[in-house]
Design an enzyme around this catalytic site. Structure first.
Site, PDB file in Angstrom:
ATOM      1  N   SER A  42       0.839  -1.197   0.000  1.00 57.21           N
ATOM      2  CA  SER A  42       0.000   0.000   0.000  1.00 57.21           C
ATOM      3  C   SER A  42       0.880   1.255   0.000  1.00 57.21           C
ATOM      4  O   SER A  42       1.675   1.433  -0.919  1.00 57.21           O
ATOM      5  CB  SER A  42      -0.969  -0.045   1.186  1.00 57.21           C
ATOM      6  OG  SER A  42      -2.047   0.840   1.001  1.00 57.21           O
ATOM      7  N   ASP A 206      -5.991  -4.002  -2.117  1.00 56.90           N
ATOM      8  CA  ASP A 206      -4.914  -3.602  -1.217  1.00 56.90           C
ATOM      9  C   ASP A 206      -4.183  -4.821  -0.616  1.00 56.90           C
ATOM     10  O   ASP A 206      -4.810  -5.763  -0.139  1.00 56.90           O
ATOM     11  CB  ASP A 206      -5.499  -2.759  -0.080  1.00 56.90           C
ATOM     12  CG  ASP A 206      -4.450  -2.002   0.702  1.00 56.90           C
ATOM     13  OD1 ASP A 206      -3.677  -2.650   1.423  1.00 56.90           O
ATOM     14  OD2 ASP A 206      -4.406  -0.763   0.604  1.00 56.90           O
TER      15      ASP A 206
END
Length: 355
Positions: A42, A206
């Site tokens: 991320s 993610d």
């Protein structure tokens, strides 16, 4: 100080990832410290890509300057999505009656965004949808992180269909892979990438759901034993969450730390076997663990502020990261390539002892 080589493991955490910006900025001051590999998830993937692209562009001091320029540009661009500009950008994606615009700007944009994400899907935007991270990555002074030069880069994403972790490395670390690693499904459409392992186009979310960050790519025998984890999500919170927001925040932190804690338990088991001399001739690597963190700062913040990269917050996070890295180097530079600086059994048992 003699030359030392480490691996970096960079957690994700939205705007709180600017803490790692500060950490990396401080580490780049040290000419004796070399980075062999980076595992990022991320915001950690964004930081890792910026760092890798700079370090692979030039050798020595010039590479460190290029990496610093990349990181500064990355977070300057992320900061452009903040404050009322963020609100106006969100308005363009999720149109609401004009009379409501001022109301939404008067209240917390984070709360407003959280509410909208429960009603609207990123797939409701139609042809107006744009992932804002694409331009940010393209506008880096040194944008080429898809190469085999410099540190190894491992970027973690989550396969939506299978729920399994996917680690991109080498030439597979494209801008799409980095955007996939940072793809919060309530904000962004899944990033679709051809997967040679499955022979089909896969959708990714993610990477924090499955590895935040993934440590296992750093166990390769050609990489150093030392893994320096830059923690974004606090491991410990003393107070009991009671309000809906506090409960939601802590669930977010626990969820995004769960994969890391599982890997730390595995490392602790390997260390125990090593201490009992039960790994003889097994060729198993025993990592040396270090952490750079500021749980006091992170306990003062909440998960919602991860979504709002206001320039003031980013500056605060960078300064805190620089201070944390400075403190780490002062206390533990001699331990690098020699021994752990983390009391791993104490950490896993809940005492929270680091260093």
């Amino acid at each position: 100080m003699q030359d030392k080589t480490i691996n970096l493991a960079l957690q994700g955490g939205g705007a709180h990832g600017a803490f790692a910006w500060g950490v990396l900025d401080r580490l780049l001051d040290e000419s004796w410290l070399h980075v062999a590999a980076i595992s990022g998830t991320s915001a950690g993937a964004l930081n890792g890509a910026a760092l890798k692209a700079g370090l692979s562009r030039h050798a020595g001091a010039a590479g460190r300057r290029a990496a610093r320029e990349n990181l500064d540009c990355l977070w300057r661009e992320v900061g452009q999505l903040s404050d009322n500009r963020m609100v106006r950008w969100l308005h363009s994606l999720m149109p609401i009656p004009r009379g409501m615009h001022r109301l939404t700007e008067m209240f917390s944009p984070a709360a407003w965004l959280d509410g909208l994400s429960r009603v609207f899907s990123p797939y409701d935007y139609g042809p107006f949808y744009v992932n804002p991270l694409g331009p940010v990555l393209r506008e880096l002074p040194y944008p080429n992180f898809t190469n085999e030069r410099g540190p190894q880069l491992f970027v973690t994403a989550t396969n939506v269909r299978s729920g399994r972790i996917r680690v991109f490395t080498d030439l597979a670390v494209t801008p799409d892979a980095v955007m996939a690693s940072a793809c919060l499904p309530t904000l962004f459409r899944a990033v679709e990438i051809a997967d040679p392992d499955t022979g089909r186009v896969e959708a990714f979310w993610d990477g924090g759901f499955t590895g935040n960050p993934a440590l296992f790519p750093l166990y390769r025998p050609d990489l150093p034993c030392d893994i320096v984890i830059v923690n974004i999500n606090p491991l410990m919170r003393e107070g009991l969450p009671k309000s809906p927001m506090e409960i939601s925040d802590r669930v977010n932190e626990v969820s995004f730390n769960s994969a890391l804690m599982a890997e730390l338990r595995s490392i602790n088991f390997v260390k125990k076997l090593h201490g009992e001399a039960r790994l003889h001739n097994r060729g198993m690597k025993v990592p040396l663990l270090h952490m750079i963190l500021d749980d006091v700062l992170m306990n003062d913040l909440n998960a919602r502020s991860k979504m709002m990269p206001a320039p003031g917050l980013l500056a605060r996070m960078k300064t805190a990261g620089q201070a944390a890295a400075d403190g780490f180097l002062e206390a533990h530079a001699d331990a690098l390539n020699v021994q752990d600086s983390v009391d791993l059994p104490g950490l896993l048992l809940g005492s929270g002892v680091v260093g």
